[in-house]
Design a protein around this motif. Sequence first.
Motif, PDB file in Angstrom:
ATOM      1  N   MET A   1      41.330 -94.243 -19.070  1.00 19.46           N
ATOM      2  CA  MET A   1      41.722 -94.166 -17.657  1.00 19.46           C
ATOM      3  C   MET A   1      41.487 -92.769 -17.088  1.00 19.46           C
ATOM      4  N   GLU A   2      41.375 -91.778 -17.950  1.00 19.20           N
ATOM      5  CA  GLU A   2      41.150 -90.397 -17.524  1.00 19.20           C
ATOM      6  C   GLU A   2      39.751 -89.910 -17.920  1.00 19.20           C
TER       7      GLU A   2
ATOM      8  N   ALA B   1      35.314 -88.027 -24.553  1.00 21.53           N
ATOM      9  CA  ALA B   1      34.736 -89.030 -23.653  1.00 21.53           C
ATOM     10  C   ALA B   1      33.539 -89.710 -24.310  1.00 21.53           C
ATOM     11  N   LYS B   2      32.699 -88.930 -24.957  1.00 25.97           N
ATOM     12  CA  LYS B   2      31.528 -89.487 -25.638  1.00 25.97           C
ATOM     13  C   LYS B   2      31.956 -90.451 -26.740  1.00 25.97           C
ATOM     14  N   HIS B   3      32.975 -90.075 -27.490  1.00 29.35           N
ATOM     15  CA  HIS B   3      33.496 -90.955 -28.541  1.00 29.35           C
ATOM     16  C   HIS B   3      33.978 -92.277 -27.944  1.00 29.35           C
ATOM     17  N   LEU B   4      34.720 -92.200 -26.840  1.00 29.81           N
ATOM     18  CA  LEU B   4      35.231 -93.411 -26.196  1.00 29.81           C
ATOM     19  C   LEU B   4      34.089 -94.290 -25.704  1.00 29.81           C
ATOM     20  N   GLU B   5      33.076 -93.657 -25.118  1.00 30.15           N
ATOM     21  CA  GLU B   5      31.934 -94.418 -24.610  1.00 30.15           C
ATOM     22  C   GLU B   5      31.165 -95.086 -25.749  1.00 30.15           C
ATOM     23  N   GLU B   6      30.994 -94.376 -26.862  1.00 32.83           N
ATOM     24  CA  GLU B   6      30.300 -94.956 -28.016  1.00 32.83           C
ATOM     25  C   GLU B   6      31.099 -96.101 -28.615  1.00 32.83           C
TER      26      GLU B   6
END
Length: 133
Positions: free
Chosen positions: A105-106, A120-125
Amino acid sequence: CHSFGNFPVQHLLQFGTEEQRHRLAQTIVSNAETICRSKVGAGVVAAALEHASSEDRLSIAQTVMHVPGLLVELAQCRHGNTAVLRMLQVLDGQDSLQAHMGLAMEIATLRASRFGRIVAKHLEEKTLHVTVQ
């Protein structure tokens, strides 16, 4: 955390006895908000999440996760991003889902930060990996 005092604490987390690591982990849990909001404290939290027992790692991760905004704030600082990534590995079930959703959410805030971009990159992957399966 003192700017130089964090090094002996990290050393104890890495090389200390099981009892010393446990006591330090409990201190982190008791003072999580203060320690996580300190630039040098983030390194101590990251070290604890690497060297403490699995029970202590889970306790630290759950404590940080339940303080509103603290996980996102920690993700945006040096060593804090490493701590957050370790927390995401430690948490499971509903706690893991809640942590991932809170960070997602952030995502814009995380992307705007030098260290937050790593999280953020980890979450996107992870999202891409789940979507592809």
